[in-house]
Design a protein around this motif. Sequence first.
Motif, PDB file in Angstrom:
ATOM      1  N   ILE A 106       0.838  -1.198   0.000  1.00  0.00           N
ATOM      2  CA  ILE A 106       0.000   0.000   0.000  1.00  0.00           C
ATOM      3  C   ILE A 106       0.874   1.251   0.000  1.00  0.00           C
ATOM      4  CG2 ILE A 106      -1.693   1.308   1.347  1.00  0.00           C
ATOM      5  CD1 ILE A 106      -2.919  -1.245   0.318  1.00  0.00           C
ATOM      6  N   ASP A 129      -4.147   0.842  -5.545  1.00  0.00           N
ATOM      7  CA  ASP A 129      -3.952  -0.192  -4.525  1.00  0.00           C
ATOM      8  C   ASP A 129      -5.296  -0.614  -3.925  1.00  0.00           C
ATOM      9  OD1 ASP A 129      -1.507   0.861  -5.097  1.00  0.00           O
ATOM     10  OD2 ASP A 129      -0.957   1.370  -3.055  1.00  0.00           O
ATOM     11  N   LEU A 185       0.904  -4.035   3.622  1.00  0.00           N
ATOM     12  CA  LEU A 185       2.228  -3.566   4.041  1.00  0.00           C
ATOM     13  C   LEU A 185       2.528  -2.193   3.457  1.00  0.00           C
ATOM     14  CD1 LEU A 185       5.543  -5.519   4.075  1.00  0.00           C
ATOM     15  CD2 LEU A 185       5.372  -3.498   2.646  1.00  0.00           C
ATOM     16  N   THR A 186       3.105  -1.346   4.286  1.00  0.00           N
ATOM     17  CA  THR A 186       3.587  -0.053   3.794  1.00  0.00           C
ATOM     18  C   THR A 186       4.988   0.185   4.314  1.00  0.00           C
ATOM     19  OG1 THR A 186       1.372   0.880   3.783  1.00  0.00           O
ATOM     20  CG2 THR A 186       3.144   2.435   3.750  1.00  0.00           C
ATOM     21  N   VAL A 187       5.821   0.745   3.467  1.00  0.00           N
ATOM     22  CA  VAL A 187       7.131   1.208   3.907  1.00  0.00           C
ATOM     23  C   VAL A 187       6.957   2.688   4.210  1.00  0.00           C
ATOM     24  CG1 VAL A 187       9.538   1.547   3.253  1.00  0.00           C
ATOM     25  CG2 VAL A 187       8.276  -0.441   2.374  1.00  0.00           C
ATOM     26  N   VAL A 230      12.305   1.089  -1.526  1.00  0.00           N
ATOM     27  CA  VAL A 230      11.028   0.504  -1.095  1.00  0.00           C
ATOM     28  C   VAL A 230      10.949  -0.959  -1.544  1.00  0.00           C
ATOM     29  CG1 VAL A 230       8.528   0.546  -1.491  1.00  0.00           C
ATOM     30  CG2 VAL A 230       9.732   2.672  -0.957  1.00  0.00           C
ATOM     31  N   CYS A 267       0.455  -5.095  -5.942  1.00  0.00           N
ATOM     32  CA  CYS A 267       0.810  -3.680  -5.850  1.00  0.00           C
ATOM     33  C   CYS A 267      -0.175  -2.925  -6.725  1.00  0.00           C
ATOM     34  CB  CYS A 267       2.208  -3.416  -6.409  1.00  0.00           C
ATOM     35  SG  CYS A 267       3.547  -4.186  -5.518  1.00  0.00           S
ATOM     36  N   GLU A 288       0.569   2.078 -10.460  1.00  0.00           N
ATOM     37  CA  GLU A 288       1.465   3.185 -10.124  1.00  0.00           C
ATOM     38  C   GLU A 288       0.860   3.939  -8.961  1.00  0.00           C
ATOM     39  OE1 GLU A 288       1.705   5.879 -13.499  1.00  0.00           O
ATOM     40  OE2 GLU A 288      -0.216   6.749 -12.984  1.00  0.00           O
ATOM     41  N   SER A 289       1.696   4.677  -8.247  1.00  0.00           N
ATOM     42  CA  SER A 289       1.170   5.511  -7.178  1.00  0.00           C
ATOM     43  C   SER A 289       0.837   6.870  -7.788  1.00  0.00           C
ATOM     44  CB  SER A 289       2.208   5.649  -6.071  1.00  0.00           C
ATOM     45  OG  SER A 289       3.358   6.292  -6.577  1.00  0.00           O
ATOM     46  N   GLY A 310       5.418   4.042 -11.276  1.00  0.00           N
ATOM     47  CA  GLY A 310       5.012   2.718 -11.740  1.00  0.00           C
ATOM     48  C   GLY A 310       6.179   1.755 -11.683  1.00  0.00           C
TER      49      GLY A 310
END
Lengths: 315, 248
Positions: free
Chosen positions: B7, B39, B60-62, B95, B113, B116-117, B123
């Motif tokens: 995430i 996501d 999970l998030t970094v 990440v 995943c 892209e964010s 991406g």
Amino acid sequence: MAVLVYIESENYKFKKSSYEALCYGKALADNIGEAVCGVVINCSDTESLNPYGADKVININSPDLSDFSSKKYAHALIEVMKSENSKIVILSSSPNSKYLGAYLSGITDSSFISNVVDLPESNKPFTLKRTCFTNKAFSLTELKSETKIISITSNSFGIVENPNNPKIETINIKCIDSNQKILNIEKETGSVTIADADIVVSAGRGLKGPENWTMIESLADTLGAATACSKPVSDMGWRPHSEHVGQTGKPVSSNLYIAIGISGAIQHLAGINSSKVKVVINNDPEAPFFKAADYGVIGDAFEIVPALIEKLKAR
Amino acid sequence: MNILVCISNVPDTTSKINFIENDSNFDANGVQFVINPNDEFGLTKAVWLKDSNQANVTALTVGDSSVEATLRKCLAIGADKAIRIDCPAHDAYSVAKEIEAHCKETSYDLIICGRESIDYNGGLVPGLLAGLLDFNFVTNCVSLEIEGSKATFSREISGGTEISECELPLVIGSQKGLVEESDLIIPNMRGIMMARQKTLDVIPAQGINPKTHDKKFSKPTAKSEVKLVKADELDKLIDLLENEAKVL
Ligand SMILES: Cc1cc2nc3c(=O)[nH]c(=O)nc-3n(C[C@H](O)[C@H](O)[C@H](O)COP(=O)(O)OP(=O)(O)OC[C@H]3O[C@@H](n4cnc5c(N)ncnc54)[C@H](O)[C@@H]3O)c2cc1C
Ligand SMILES: Nc1ncnc2c1ncn2[C@@H]1O[C@H](COP(=O)(O)O)[C@@H](O)[C@H]1O
């Protein structure tokens, strides 16, 4: 040492976005005093690359690579990176090229940068300008690793001719195995895709209903353009999801973007901002799109679009 | 089956983007953070697979502690547990390497995943991760079925879709279409209450050095005013597009 450019093809024809990637690769190579080498896969019509400046073109000829596979293609590119001692790979931003670039950087442990819009601002440190925050901003990004994989935004650099007569080398590569295989490809025939289009004709909720898209398609046909739409239009099922553009849909970086009956919400504009020239047709002079557009017509789309088609046809 | 959903915690789509510290950093002041839209489709799909394939779903998030509200939301949507890898998300490479290290300790059959964010939107993370782990990979994924150890999926390609199959493990880049927007799970009271009982583990980072560094941000230069053409003078519009803008 050579700058490598991956030149994507489809049905034995090179993609226009790859010509741009090659022009970019040539300019970058000139900047750092290296040669530029194009890599094509199973495509022998290399003559059409002559205008764009490659010093060498390597054609990987391998039946194992007849279907696109990010894994197999990435491993094939690594072979060429080794043989050409290449530390820089340039790709276009087509769906397949971006897909390939990301995987390639994973297996080569290199820096990958996408959405690049310009030549390096400096070579040491190596810094590139790219878009971020879905086109709401730019970042000047430094790439720290020796190997660099760069994907450029279409229509950002343009086609710059640099005629050359590249040396053509055909090689065969032993491919790695993969248990991932394509079962079927479904393609709409004849239509121009948003990713490849120079012109995109896009329409929104102002069109009132799916039955009114005939005139949008007709305008797109007249211009050789792709059709697109705003998010609510695809959410309501008036148009397919694949036409939804904007921050949460497809990005558009065409030369010309024509928005018809689209208000210009921030999420819509974010995805289309990197298009060069924007035209808006809307009956509300207060529509936010007028602040983002280069040219605008205030009026009823149901009158303007048919009239515009007629005038374009009469040209 | 173990599913990991990665995430990314991003500014809400309406956010005004501004920079601070001499344009070297994003100004998070007053910005609302949300689950990255791409996501969210993947997370809903993962929750569905819990029922159909007896899957176990970890989100999970970094990131630093500020991302925990977003992870709690993932738990309320239906993830079984959440993990935060404790370090700032420097770049896609660091990440992906942090997630890779976690995946070497806990094995996952499927890693979801987003395509892209919507913040740094490279991406990059899904492909990097697949490459690092030597997993199969598909992005722009618009359908996914899993039977035993086999996955069948499709992805959007220029002008169509491509349907493929492979053996797990697999990394996907999800997007709208994987589930419909109207099917997105919106947390209800029960989900929010249950989320309080679920674990949110904070695990130490490897301390991977990033390979890229955003040195300076800028915003597009203000545009000149729109040129208006009258609705009954469309010849003029064509002329401007042809001879001034040179796009026809
Ligand atoms: C999380 C999130 C993500 C989003 N992502 C996206 C995205 O990626 N892409 C996107 O597009 N939107 C996105 N949106 C939605 C966005 O906020 C807007 O709601 C949407 O773009 C509006 O679509 P529209 O312009 O077609 O419709 P409307 O806002 O309803 O605008 C219709 C326009 O048509 C005009 N009009 C009406 N009749 C006529 C006529 N006869 N002739 C000419 N003009 C006429 C009106 O004046 C109006 O300006 C997102 C929203 C959220 C919350
Ligand atoms: N900090 C992060 N923590 C966990 N997953 C991430 C993070 N950043 C990105 N991702 C995942 O990678 C996808 C693509 O992100 P990006 O490469 O930044 O465009 C996102 O949709 C997430 O699924």
